[in-house]
Design an enzyme around this catalytic site. Structure first.
Site, short mmCIF file in Angstrom:
data_model
loop_
_atom_site.label_atom_id
_atom_site.label_comp_id
_atom_site.label_asym_id
_atom_site.label_seq_id
_atom_site.Cartn_x
_atom_site.Cartn_y
_atom_site.Cartn_z
N SER A 93 27.90 9.63 -67.54
CA SER A 93 28.72 9.93 -66.40
C SER A 93 28.41 8.73 -65.25
O SER A 93 28.12 7.68 -65.46
CB SER A 93 28.76 11.24 -66.06
OG SER A 93 29.90 11.59 -65.19
N ASP A 194 37.65 14.86 -72.56
CA ASP A 194 36.65 15.02 -71.47
C ASP A 194 37.57 15.50 -70.09
O ASP A 194 38.39 14.79 -69.81
CB ASP A 194 35.93 13.78 -71.03
CG ASP A 194 34.98 13.48 -70.30
OD1 ASP A 194 34.93 14.31 -69.25
OD2 ASP A 194 34.19 12.66 -70.35
N HIS A 224 32.59 16.49 -71.81
CA HIS A 224 31.93 15.40 -71.01
C HIS A 224 30.50 15.38 -71.05
O HIS A 224 30.09 14.17 -71.36
CB HIS A 224 32.12 15.75 -69.35
CG HIS A 224 31.62 14.90 -68.68
ND1 HIS A 224 32.03 13.43 -68.60
CD2 HIS A 224 30.80 14.89 -67.47
CE1 HIS A 224 31.32 12.75 -67.65
NE2 HIS A 224 30.57 13.62 -66.93
#
Length: 259
Positions: A93, A194, A224
């Site tokens: 991320s 996601d 995610h």
């Protein structure tokens, strides 16, 4: 403030190939700990730092910004390059954005990059109001634990501090402008499902980097936080294979003995 259980940083002294793992926004090393331990168990030297303002309470993050988070991983990278012959940067991320900036700025000191669901932009329409909203509202709903696997949980904040979110938005713009400076071999693993970072972010990264050795893998079974999800074992194995292809000496020295 005490660190949340499981959110502690992790380091392991292994062989001459090192890996730096960067966790995500409002998350903690816990989301990457199994990945870090897997690589340590294969003889690599591993660093998984806790980013400033993370791993305690969301209020502590209000007084930090992207400069603090990037400075932490920059220091860790410099320490690894002194210890190891070859170093790889990995991230989830926002940690993916941190890893990409390290690659853009450190050039040959970074042998390769692995990113999982890398974040490139704040897509929420409300993000445009952050310059003002952050002075009116301290926080908003959290984004942790977007995981498909039952019983799997991410250790992180239940609230997003808006001062930090504003800084994150500025950081994404900065990294996006620097992506053409990324020339290293790149492995991008991303989840079609996601709920935090859309696939468009991975597509953007892939379209803007200058790397010629690029591999893209879809994580069909995960959301995610794929490093704690159904595809975790695949992420671990694919990243190790990527590192081993580029640094054949990886795993030839050292074995894991703990954190």
């Amino acid at each position: 403030m005490p660190v949340l259980p499981g959110a502690e940083p992790y380091r392991h002294e292994g062989g001459e190939v090192g890996v730096l793992l960067c966790h995500g926004f409002t998350g903690s090393p816990q989301s990457l700990r199994p990945w870090a331990e897997y690589l340590a168990g294969r003889g690599l030297t591993v660093s998984l730092p806790l980013l400033p303002g993370h791993g305690t309470r969301w209020q502590d993050m209000q007084v930090t910004g992207w400069q603090d988070w990037y400075a932490e991983v920059d220091r860790e990278l410099r320490a690894l390059t002194e210890r190891c012959a070859e170093v790889f940067v990995l991230g989830l991320s926002m940690g993916g954005a941190l890893a990409l900036r390290l690659a853009a700025r450190h050039g040959d000191a970074v042998r390769g990059v692995v990113v999982v669901n890398p974040a490139n932009k704040l897509h929420d329409r409300a993000a445009a109001a952050l310059p003002v909203a952050r002075f009116l509202v301290p926080s908003t709903k959290g984004i942790v634990s977007d995981i498909a696997k039952p019983g799997s949980r991410e250790v992180g904040y239940e609230r997003v501090p808006l001062h930090a979110a504003h800084s994150l938005r500025r950081f994404f713009r900065l990294v996006d402008a620097e992506l053409p400076q990324v020339t290293q071999p790149l492995l991008v693993l991303h989840s079609p499902q996601d709920h935090v970072v859309p696939p468009a972010d991975s597509a953007r990264v892939l379209s803007r980097v200058s790397s010629t050795d690029v591999t893209e893998i879809l994580l069909e079974q995960s959301y995610h936080v794929a490093t704690l999800d159904h595809d975790a074992d695949r992420i671990f194995a694919e990243s190790l294979a990527f590192i081993g292809r580029l640094a054949p000496s990886a795993g030839k020295e050292g074995t894991a003995t703990g954190g």
